[in-house]
Design a protein around this motif. Structure first.
Motif, short mmCIF file in Angstrom:
data_model
loop_
_atom_site.label_atom_id
_atom_site.label_comp_id
_atom_site.label_asym_id
_atom_site.label_seq_id
_atom_site.Cartn_x
_atom_site.Cartn_y
_atom_site.Cartn_z
N ALA A 92 52.29 28.31 47.74
CA ALA A 92 51.46 28.78 46.54
C ALA A 92 51.33 29.95 46.19
CB ALA A 92 50.22 28.45 47.56
N VAL A 93 50.98 30.11 44.60
CA VAL A 93 51.11 31.14 43.78
C VAL A 93 49.86 31.45 43.09
CG1 VAL A 93 54.01 31.28 43.31
CG2 VAL A 93 51.92 29.58 41.91
N VAL A 94 49.84 32.90 42.36
CA VAL A 94 48.06 32.92 41.85
C VAL A 94 48.71 32.26 40.64
CG1 VAL A 94 47.25 34.38 41.09
CG2 VAL A 94 47.91 34.66 43.18
N LYS A 95 47.88 30.85 40.73
CA LYS A 95 47.53 30.39 38.88
C LYS A 95 46.86 31.38 38.03
CE LYS A 95 46.16 26.43 36.51
NZ LYS A 95 44.82 25.57 36.45
N LYS A 96 46.03 32.26 38.69
CA LYS A 96 45.11 32.92 37.83
C LYS A 96 44.76 34.53 38.41
CE LYS A 96 40.91 31.17 36.46
NZ LYS A 96 40.56 30.56 35.23
N ASP A 97 44.60 35.67 38.19
CA ASP A 97 44.05 36.66 38.46
C ASP A 97 42.74 37.24 37.99
OD1 ASP A 97 45.83 38.51 38.27
OD2 ASP A 97 46.70 37.06 38.40
N PHE A 98 42.01 38.32 38.04
CA PHE A 98 40.84 38.92 37.48
C PHE A 98 39.98 39.05 38.35
CE2 PHE A 98 39.22 34.33 37.82
CZ PHE A 98 37.65 34.65 38.16
N ILE A 99 39.48 40.73 37.97
CA ILE A 99 38.59 41.35 37.73
C ILE A 99 36.95 40.83 37.62
CG2 ILE A 99 36.93 43.76 38.43
CD1 ILE A 99 40.05 43.61 39.93
N LEU A 100 36.17 40.84 38.23
CA LEU A 100 34.93 40.28 38.16
C LEU A 100 34.02 41.58 37.94
CD1 LEU A 100 33.33 36.98 39.04
CD2 LEU A 100 34.35 37.49 36.75
N LYS A 101 33.11 41.82 37.02
CA LYS A 101 32.48 42.88 37.04
C LYS A 101 31.37 43.11 37.56
CE LYS A 101 34.35 45.30 32.81
NZ LYS A 101 34.10 45.94 31.78
N PRO A 102 29.83 43.61 38.36
CA PRO A 102 29.02 44.16 38.92
C PRO A 102 28.07 42.47 37.90
CG PRO A 102 29.43 46.00 39.20
CD PRO A 102 30.56 44.84 37.75
#
Length: 199
Positions: A126-136
């Motif tokens: 498996a691989v990372v399809k999407k990565d991101f940072i969510l703010k508070p």
């Protein structure tokens, strides 16, 4: 007269000493406050968890008190997704549901004095399809690092092994560089940047 002059000079020197003593004390207090604030501002991992999303996506979430940068790479035997995060304290992170979908386990600890490492053990390629940072947002005051992971073939997974995302982009840049030097004049190098925007 001489006595009065010496007395005034003595009083003046005493006054100067007191002023410097007060300034020294003020600097000490300011330094203490600044160091305390730096300690309080340190990024801390709060919660790590996994879950299942629609379209057969496994999701990994790491909540932290501050925003951060991170690097993703892949390892084989056994198959793992690795996330390196600088300057974050993971000593008291709360662990919740560490086994979901393609993620069979999650381990987190210090890689070195400046970097923490998260290891996602995989039950299938498996691989990372999407990565991101969510703010508070709302009642959640933490930043959230989110990885959405999808299943891939063994052949596809093998393409990612041992390479960071930055490494793959750099390889592409080098290939384009060689091609442009062979096929085009220097005046055409602006084409390279246009091509890289689409990588």
């Amino acid at each position: 007269m001489l006595y009065n002059f010496m007395w005034e000079e003595f009083r003046f020197k005493g006054f100067i000493v007191k002023i410097f003593s007060k300034i020294k004390g003020l600097f000490f207090c300011l330094s203490f406050v600044l160091l305390s604030n730096i300690g309080l501002a340190k990024n801390t991992a709060v919660v790590v968890r996994t879950g299942i999303q629609p379209m057969n996506i496994s999701r990994f979430v790491l909540e932290m008190t501050e925003d951060t940068s991170y690097k993703i790479l892949y390892l084989d035997n056994p198959k793992r997704i690795v996330v390196d995060i600088p300057d974050v304290d993971v000593s008291k992170v709360k662990k919740e549901s560490l086994k979901s979908g393609f993620i069979s386990d999650v381990r987190i600890g210090k890689l070195d004095t400046k970097t923490s490492r998260v290891v996602l053990d995989l039950s299938t390629p498996a691989v990372v399809k999407k990565d991101f940072i969510l703010k508070p947002l709302g009642n959640n005051k933490n930043y959230r690092l989110v990885l959405d992971i999808e299943s891939v073939s063994l052949t596809e997974f093998s393409k990612f092994i041992g390479k960071k995302v930055e490494d793959v982009i750099e390889i592409a840049k080098n290939i384009i560089d060689v091609w442009l030097k062979t096929e085009f004049l220097d005046g055409k190098y602006n084409l390279r940047n246009e091509m890289l925007d689409n990588i």
